[in-house]
Write an enzyme that holds these catalytic residues in place. Structure first.
Site, PDB file in Angstrom:
ATOM      1  N   TYR A  71       0.838  -1.204   0.000  1.00 18.86           N
ATOM      2  CA  TYR A  71       0.000   0.000   0.000  1.00 18.86           C
ATOM      3  C   TYR A  71       0.876   1.258   0.000  1.00 18.86           C
ATOM      4  O   TYR A  71       0.646   2.195  -0.780  1.00 18.86           O
ATOM      5  CB  TYR A  71      -0.911  -0.003   1.227  1.00 18.86           C
ATOM      6  CG  TYR A  71      -1.811   1.227   1.321  1.00 18.86           C
ATOM      7  CD1 TYR A  71      -3.014   1.280   0.634  1.00 18.86           C
ATOM      8  CD2 TYR A  71      -1.428   2.322   2.088  1.00 18.86           C
ATOM      9  CE1 TYR A  71      -3.828   2.400   0.712  1.00 18.86           C
ATOM     10  CE2 TYR A  71      -2.225   3.451   2.173  1.00 18.86           C
ATOM     11  CZ  TYR A  71      -3.431   3.487   1.479  1.00 18.86           C
ATOM     12  OH  TYR A  71      -4.225   4.596   1.549  1.00 18.86           O
ATOM     13  N   ASP A  72       1.884   1.271   0.865  1.00 15.98           N
ATOM     14  CA  ASP A  72       2.789   2.431   0.926  1.00 15.98           C
ATOM     15  C   ASP A  72       3.495   2.644  -0.405  1.00 15.98           C
ATOM     16  O   ASP A  72       3.687   3.786  -0.846  1.00 15.98           O
ATOM     17  CB  ASP A  72       3.825   2.236   2.035  1.00 15.98           C
ATOM     18  CG  ASP A  72       3.219   2.347   3.436  1.00 15.98           C
ATOM     19  OD1 ASP A  72       2.149   2.973   3.558  1.00 15.98           O
ATOM     20  OD2 ASP A  72       3.810   1.815   4.378  1.00 15.98           O
ATOM     21  N   LYS A 111       4.632   4.420  17.227  1.00 21.13           N
ATOM     22  CA  LYS A 111       3.455   4.483  16.363  1.00 21.13           C
ATOM     23  C   LYS A 111       2.651   3.202  16.564  1.00 21.13           C
ATOM     24  O   LYS A 111       3.020   2.133  16.081  1.00 21.13           O
ATOM     25  CB  LYS A 111       3.873   4.633  14.901  1.00 21.13           C
ATOM     26  CG  LYS A 111       2.703   4.840  13.942  1.00 21.13           C
ATOM     27  CD  LYS A 111       3.204   5.088  12.524  1.00 21.13           C
ATOM     28  CE  LYS A 111       2.045   5.340  11.577  1.00 21.13           C
ATOM     29  NZ  LYS A 111       1.153   4.169  11.467  1.00 21.13           N
TER      30      LYS A 111
END
Length: 745
Positions: free
Chosen positions: A45-46, A123
């Protein structure tokens, strides 16, 4: 004219690629945010997002306001009532290397035109939530949605105990939005998936999907029992807050001070954050947690670095989707999607038949993974995977890759179910449970099943047993399963110490593909073979009259190491006999107490069980092992070949206890972890025991010292958390030689 034509063609091609990328990214966002499904890995996706950004930089006219690069998260869903955020919830831009991070931070430092303090925090791979408090009372809880409008999940949030319904203290603002992540702790996630599999329900691919799927459940239409299960699942969720949205004139000057205030209000804040004064220190924080991801109680996929000074947030501003004062450093993925090519069954040294997933090679968490264990046929069934599926692969920490489940939406009908074989794939013996109630199937042909013999021979050469150089996986396979029309040198391990050069030279093995296990072929179509224990004579040897094949260095090393192994300590020989349940700890206890294999064999079960560190189960395993004739044959042939099954000058249990009590580490517990210069892993443990100390495998409050070298991992982290004294390799050498007093001053 030609240049204009080329430019037009390039623009048309870029337009087509951008459209295709946009369509696919929006499909993936709908699945991820709307249905809690991960159709591709984060890495894929990135990569799509970065490619679209690159196209839009090269052709700015292709970038519209509705481009995925300019919008946040998913579309606002309709499952729950919509909630408009008082202040837009932005996303974060990403960097993927220290070089990219340093370039970003340098730009921020330049634009700030003054010294910057950097707030570094983990994160969390969870579900973004916005908590709206009015005069200290929780008014609404909403998902991020498209950044402007989210879904109202207030009713479900009420079942998460860590989220206060009323803020502690006084003087709360009329309106404040608190942002954070809802997640499943790793242990709770594993419990949830185990319960889902047992109930025949769909297992979750990752904790983030599980958190989203659990929180975004509707109560309507559920029975009382279903409601109870739903609320129990939600109660396992946790939240950590990491910022604020709408808040007029906060009475603090820094983001880190915001965290102090939020904690004072009773909101759950993370302890894993740090304010540092330099870009270099921020990079060190990123690299540290990149190596210690498994030390955290929740899943992380990177580190967020923010400018700590709030005034700079306003000065630096934001793009349409992300602030310029913060970025997310993304670690290499611990979870990816790949193709399940096959499921093959492997038989280990204990006879256990284990299904393995053979996958299209994929890089995850810094290494290339080709296969992963599926444990047993029940696990294959509970995970719901079919051969040919696209599967979600996870590699936790630094260890074992795990197939989490299939991406069902990508099936095309060509997939097929796995069928557990009825017979051992190596010797043809019918597989069966060895005890009533066992889930695992085993091959009962322990004596001569080639897979079991191979596994036992490899175990004999391992560091935990006799530590024989050149007796690893490849040599063990060559000695037990040569692909030539003659019996292998080792039908059992009994002949191991009788091996000669003449036994080794004829061995040929077929070269097999590491992924499929199929033989590799030569140019003529025949199976490619190699001879691991022989070589052709050199030119100098030919001049000296040597014309036939000569032993390779591997053959000479193996024979030399086998000779040395004959006088290894008794406990190592006990481990090498592959007695069930007898590992290094029990083997040391038995060797120290009895001093010889003859004395162990002659001891009653009660005498064996009475040895500290042994007990009834191990005593029974030892008794049963000696009852088999082919086991006794191993001992007799090893002894005849010169193996010494006794400890010279054995002191006996009482004298040994007295010697230990007088050692320089008497009464102390030491954990050795990582690579300690001058010591092997087993050597470090032996040094601790020889000095009268206890060599522990885990760190606790009772641990006195942790000797840590490179690669220490989570044990070092635990020692730091508990305040246990940490020493390096040089200090460890002094400790085991002279005792703790020598480390003072």
């Amino acid at each position: 004219m030609v240049a204009e034509t080329n430019t037009s063609a390039e623009l048309d091609a870029a337009h087509a690629e951008a459209d295709a990328l946009t369509t696919r990214i929006l499909e993936l966002r709908d699945a991820y945010y709307g249905r809690n499904e991960s159709l591709v890995s984060d890495e894929e996706y990135d990569a799509m997002m970065r490619r679209l950004e690159a196209i839009e930089r090269a052709f700015p006219e292709l970038q519209g306001q509705d481009s995925p690069t300019q919008t946040v998260g998913g579309r606002a869903q309709t499952l729950f009532d919509p909630v408009e955020h008082a202040e837009r919830m932005l996303s974060l831009d990403n960097v993927f290397s220290i070089t990219e991070f340093e370039a970003w931070a340098a730009r921020v430092q330049r634009d700030a035109a003054r010294d910057v303090q950097w707030l570094c925090e983990l994160k969390i791979d969870g579900l973004a939530i916005n908590l709206r408090y009015e005069h200290g009372r929780l008014a609404t809880a909403a998902t991020r949605g498209d950044g402007v409008t989210g879904e109202d999940v207030t009713e479900n949030i009420a079942f998460i105990d860590s989220i206060p319904k009323r803020l502690a203290g006084e003087g709360h603002p009329p309106l404040v939005e608190v942002r954070g992540e809802v997640f499943f702790p790793v242990e709770a996630f594993h419990r949830l998936n185990a319960a889902q599999a047992e109930a025949g329900e769909r297992v979750f691919a990752n904790p983030r999907n599980a958190a989203s799927g659990s929180l975004r459940q509707k109560a309507e239409g559920k029975s009382p029992a279903q409601l109870e299960l739903m609320r129990a699942r939600i109660s396992e969720l946790r939240m950590l807050v990491h910022g604020v949205g709408a808040w007029a004139n906060p009475p603090v000057a820094a983001q880190s001070q915001v965290y102090d205030l939020l904690a004072a209000w009773g909101l759950p804040t993370s302890s894993h954050f740090k304010v540092v004064p330099s870009i270099e220190a921020a990079a060190e924080f990123i690299e540290y947690f990149g190596e210690h991801r498994d030390s955290v109680e929740h899943e992380i996929d990177g580190v967020v670095v923010k400018v700590d000074e709030l005034a700079l947030h306003d000065e630096l501003g934001a793009t349409s989707r992300a602030p310029r004062w913060a970025t997310a450093f993304k670690y290499p993925p611990e979870q990816v999607n790949t193709k399940l090519l096959d499921i093959v069954v492997s038989v280990g040294r204990t006879g256990r038949a284990t299904p393995f997933a053979v996958m299209k090679p994929v890089r995850v968490a810094g290494s290339v993974v080709r296969q992963a264990t599926l444990h047993n046929q029940d696990v294959v069934k509970s995970k719901g995977v079919l051969i040919g599926d696209t599967v979600v692969l996870r590699k936790a920490g630094d260890v074992i890759p795990e197939v989490l489940g299939p991406v069902v939406e990508l099936r095309d009908g060509s997939e097929r179910a796995f069928v557990m074989p009825e017979r051992c794939p190596e010797c043809g013996t019918p597989l069966r449970p060895m005890r009533e109630g066992d889930i695992d199937l085993r091959c009962p042909n322990a004596r001569s099943c080639p897979a079991q013999v191979r596994g036992r021979v490899e175990h004999i050469g391992s560091r935990g047993a006799l530590d024989i150089e050149a007796l690893g996986e490849v040599s063990a396979a060559a000695l037990t399963q040569p692909d030539v029309p003659q019996p292998p040198p080792l039908v059992t391990e009994a002949a191991l110490f009788e091996l000669t050069v003449d036994d080794l030279l004829p061995i040929e093995v077929v070269v097999r593909d590491a992924e499929t296990g199929l033989p590799k072929l030569d140019a003529d179509g025949s199976a490619k073979r190699r001879t691991p224990f022989r070589r052709n004579p050199t030119a100098a040897e030919k001049r000296d009259g040597l014309t036939g094949p000569q032993p390779s260095s591997a053959a000479l090393t193996l024979l030399s190491e086998l000779e040395k192994a004959k006088t290894k300590p008794l406990w190592r020989l006990l481990v090498s006999l592959n007695i069930r349940n007898v590992g290094p700890v029990a083997a040391r206890a038995l060797a120290d107490h009895f001093g010889s294999l003859d004395a162990i064999r002659a001891a009653s079960p009660e005498e064996l069980a009475g040895v500290e560190g042994v007990g009834g189960i191990i005593a029974e395993s030892v008794r049963q092992w000696f009852e088999l004739d082919w086991h006794v044959e191993i001992i007799e042939r090893w002894s005849k070949a010169g193996v010494r099954f006794s400890t010279p000058g054995h002191l006996g249990p009482e004298a040994a206890a007295e010697a230990a009590a007088s050692g320089v580490l008497a009464g102390l517990t030491v954990v050795a972890t990582g690579s300690l210069e001058g010591f092997t892993r087993e050597g470090a443990q032996e040094a601790i025991i020889a000095a009268g100390g206890k060599a522990a495998s885990s760190v606790s409050k009772k641990t006195d010292f942790v000797a840590a070298g490179p690669g220490a991992g989570s044990k070092l982290t635990k020692a730091e958390q508990l305040g246990v004294r940490i020493i390096d390799a040089a200090q460890f050498a002094v400790l085991v030689r002279e005792g703790p007093a020598a480390l003072e001053g």
